[in-house]
Scaffold this active site. Structure first.
Site, PDB file in Angstrom:
ATOM      1  N   ASN A 120      42.289  23.859  54.133  1.00 50.29           N
ATOM      2  CA  ASN A 120      42.927  22.707  54.118  1.00 50.29           C
ATOM      3  C   ASN A 120      43.020  22.012  55.610  1.00 50.29           C
ATOM      4  O   ASN A 120      43.651  21.332  56.120  1.00 50.29           O
ATOM      5  CB  ASN A 120      44.111  22.164  53.686  1.00 50.29           C
ATOM      6  CG  ASN A 120      45.312  23.377  53.716  1.00 50.29           C
ATOM      7  OD1 ASN A 120      45.181  24.071  54.898  1.00 50.29           O
ATOM      8  ND2 ASN A 120      46.368  23.367  53.021  1.00 50.29           N
ATOM      9  N   ARG A 180      54.791  21.870  61.926  1.00 53.30           N
ATOM     10  CA  ARG A 180      55.938  22.110  61.312  1.00 53.30           C
ATOM     11  C   ARG A 180      56.983  21.416  61.738  1.00 53.30           C
ATOM     12  O   ARG A 180      57.233  21.111  62.985  1.00 53.30           O
ATOM     13  CB  ARG A 180      56.398  23.715  61.388  1.00 53.30           C
ATOM     14  CG  ARG A 180      55.144  24.530  60.543  1.00 53.30           C
ATOM     15  CD  ARG A 180      55.526  24.283  59.063  1.00 53.30           C
ATOM     16  NE  ARG A 180      54.586  25.064  58.274  1.00 53.30           N
ATOM     17  CZ  ARG A 180      53.320  24.713  57.493  1.00 53.30           C
ATOM     18  NH1 ARG A 180      52.865  23.772  58.046  1.00 53.30           N
ATOM     19  NH2 ARG A 180      52.517  25.446  56.899  1.00 53.30           N
ATOM     20  N   GLN A 236      62.284  21.862  53.835  1.00 51.98           N
ATOM     21  CA  GLN A 236      61.483  21.137  52.751  1.00 51.98           C
ATOM     22  C   GLN A 236      61.616  21.608  51.263  1.00 51.98           C
ATOM     23  O   GLN A 236      61.397  22.818  51.091  1.00 51.98           O
ATOM     24  CB  GLN A 236      59.845  21.440  53.048  1.00 51.98           C
ATOM     25  CG  GLN A 236      59.361  20.575  54.381  1.00 51.98           C
ATOM     26  CD  GLN A 236      57.955  20.732  54.414  1.00 51.98           C
ATOM     27  OE1 GLN A 236      57.531  19.963  55.409  1.00 51.98           O
ATOM     28  NE2 GLN A 236      57.102  21.578  53.912  1.00 51.98           N
ATOM     29  N   HIS A 294      55.129  16.090  52.717  1.00 53.16           N
ATOM     30  CA  HIS A 294      54.293  17.058  53.261  1.00 53.16           C
ATOM     31  C   HIS A 294      53.022  17.213  52.221  1.00 53.16           C
ATOM     32  O   HIS A 294      52.687  17.866  51.474  1.00 53.16           O
ATOM     33  CB  HIS A 294      54.858  18.473  53.366  1.00 53.16           C
ATOM     34  CG  HIS A 294      53.873  19.415  54.067  1.00 53.16           C
ATOM     35  ND1 HIS A 294      54.463  20.533  54.376  1.00 53.16           N
ATOM     36  CD2 HIS A 294      52.767  19.366  54.540  1.00 53.16           C
ATOM     37  CE1 HIS A 294      53.198  21.289  55.163  1.00 53.16           C
ATOM     38  NE2 HIS A 294      52.362  20.509  55.317  1.00 53.16           N
TER      39      HIS A 294
END
Length: 402
Positions: free
Chosen positions: A147, A285, A314, A333
């Site tokens: 990705n 991040r 998260q 995210h």
């Protein structure tokens, strides 16, 4: 036979499956640079389906159960009473995603007496205590490059969203207004600005390539300097230090992995070296930046805007200051979890499992830790250490989750 514990994000609020906008997605067989896309022996899903949620199961159930293995899938991952905590002690394999990470802290790893393999369905394994798994000889693998382009596209979108003041302008329309002066009072052209990236690996380089047609001045810093022909092709200026880079640019994007050397890198001091009114985009991040320093810089005007889709922990608690700070373009995210990307990282997860169960080597580019040492992609991108500290705060979000 193995027990596989997969932690995936919740299904859509209106139910699964959702109504898809498109009936197909392009097939990607090879990435820039020549690496082939995942090549499992078979898949049990239709590319373009929602695979990263609990019901999607990464398309793995039939494959695993026909092989005699047990699959447990949950989204309940935080806190001592979570399904993840209860199922972890006898799990042989843990699968998690960066978008909904099951933090494998040293304490959890100590409880996971059978754990042999941790797979990141996607890229970025910083939610795993890499030192603790190395000490235990646990293998860590991720679906490298699956990705990366998805994230690079998201970075460019965020940059344009901030510089062109898109979100406030859109909000005037939603609210029934036509406030042109208010919309353009913080809008600028990207053309001619100096744009830099901290990190020029697969994602960072893809960002630079996509920005070149905007006629911007491109800068970068990277622990592994790019070849001279790439610098010449893209008109890149290399900076040996991040301090030199931040003093130079108007827009900065962070595309570096999180490890002990980058954790907390962007604090008050480093953000203070940026030109006043700079834009900062972080899809790497959340823990690479100081949470409160970013909020302070937006309030003071040192930053004209901050955007990204990565937080720490998260999911973030409901009172996380990034939810309410001014001039931000934050999202959950999502940059690397498009339906297009999910087809690749689900296939890559199966490819890793096929190799593991048959005793074949896992692709070197997928390996992060092998035999107690950083290996493959991990040796290139990470340093040993732990970045999971503080992740227990994610449990505070569970009451307000949507």
């Amino acid at each position: 036979m193995a027990k596989v514990l997969a932690v995936l994000y919740d299904d859509p609020v209106d139910g699964y499956p959702p109504r898809y906008a498109r009936t197909d997605i392009p097939r990607i067989d090879r990435y820039p640079g020549g690496q082939t896309a995942p090549t499992p022996q078979a898949i049990d899903f239709t590319p373009g389906e929602l695979l990263g949620s609990v019901t999607g199961e990464l398309g793995l159930r039939r494959f695993l159960e026909e092989g005699g293995h047990t699959l447990v899938v949950t989204s309940d991952k935080d806190g001592p009473g979570s399904v993840f905590e209860r199922e972890l002690p006898d799990a042989d394999i843990v699968i998690s995603q960066p978008f909904w990470p099951a933090y494998l802290t040293a304490e959890r790893i100590a409880k996971a007496r059978n754990l042999k393999l941790a797979i990141t369905a996607g890229i970025g394994s910083d939610h795993v205590d890499l030192q603790a798994v190395s000490d235990r000889g646990i293998t860590v693998a991720e679906v490298t490059y699956s990705n990366s382009i998805s994230v690079a596209e998201h970075v460019v979108m965020h940059i344009l969203t901030l510089v062109r003041n898109f979100l406030p302008s859109h909000q005037w329309v939603v609210d029934g207004g036509w406030n042109i002066a208010d919309s353009v009072s913080r809008a600028y052209d990207l053309e001619g600005l100096a744009v830099g990236t901290v990190g020029a690996g697969r994602i960072g380089l893809a960002v630079l390539r996509r920005l070149k047609p905007f006629d911007v001045r491109l800068h970068y810093t990277e622990r592994h300097r790019l070849p001279a022909e790439v610098e010449q092709e893209l008109g890149l200026t290399y900076h040996e230090t991040v301090e030199s880079l931040v003093r130079t640019v108007d827009v900065l994007t962070i595309n570096a992995p999180l490890h002990s050397e980058t954790q907390g890198l962007f604090d008050d001091k480093l953000i203070g070296l940026l030109k006043p009114g700079s834009y900062l985009v972080n899809t790497a991040r959340g823990k690479i930046v100081d949470r409160d320093a970013v909020a302070r810089a937006l309030r003071s005007g040192q930053l004209a805007g901050y955007a990204g889709d990565v937080w720490f922990p998260q999911p973030p608690p409901v009172d996380h200051p990034w939810r309410t700070m001014p001039h931000h373009g934050m999202t959950p995210h999502v940059s690397g979890s498009t339906l297009s990307a999910q087809a690749r990282y689900a296939a890559g997860t199966r490819e890793i499992l096929e190799a593991w169960f048959s005793g074949r080597p896992i692709r070197d580019e997928y390996l992060i830790v092998d035999g107690g040492r950083l290996a493959g992609a991990g040796a290139h991108a990470y340093t040993a250490g732990d970045t999971t500290g503080g992740s227990e705060e994610a449990a505070r979000f569970s009451g307000g989750r949507r």
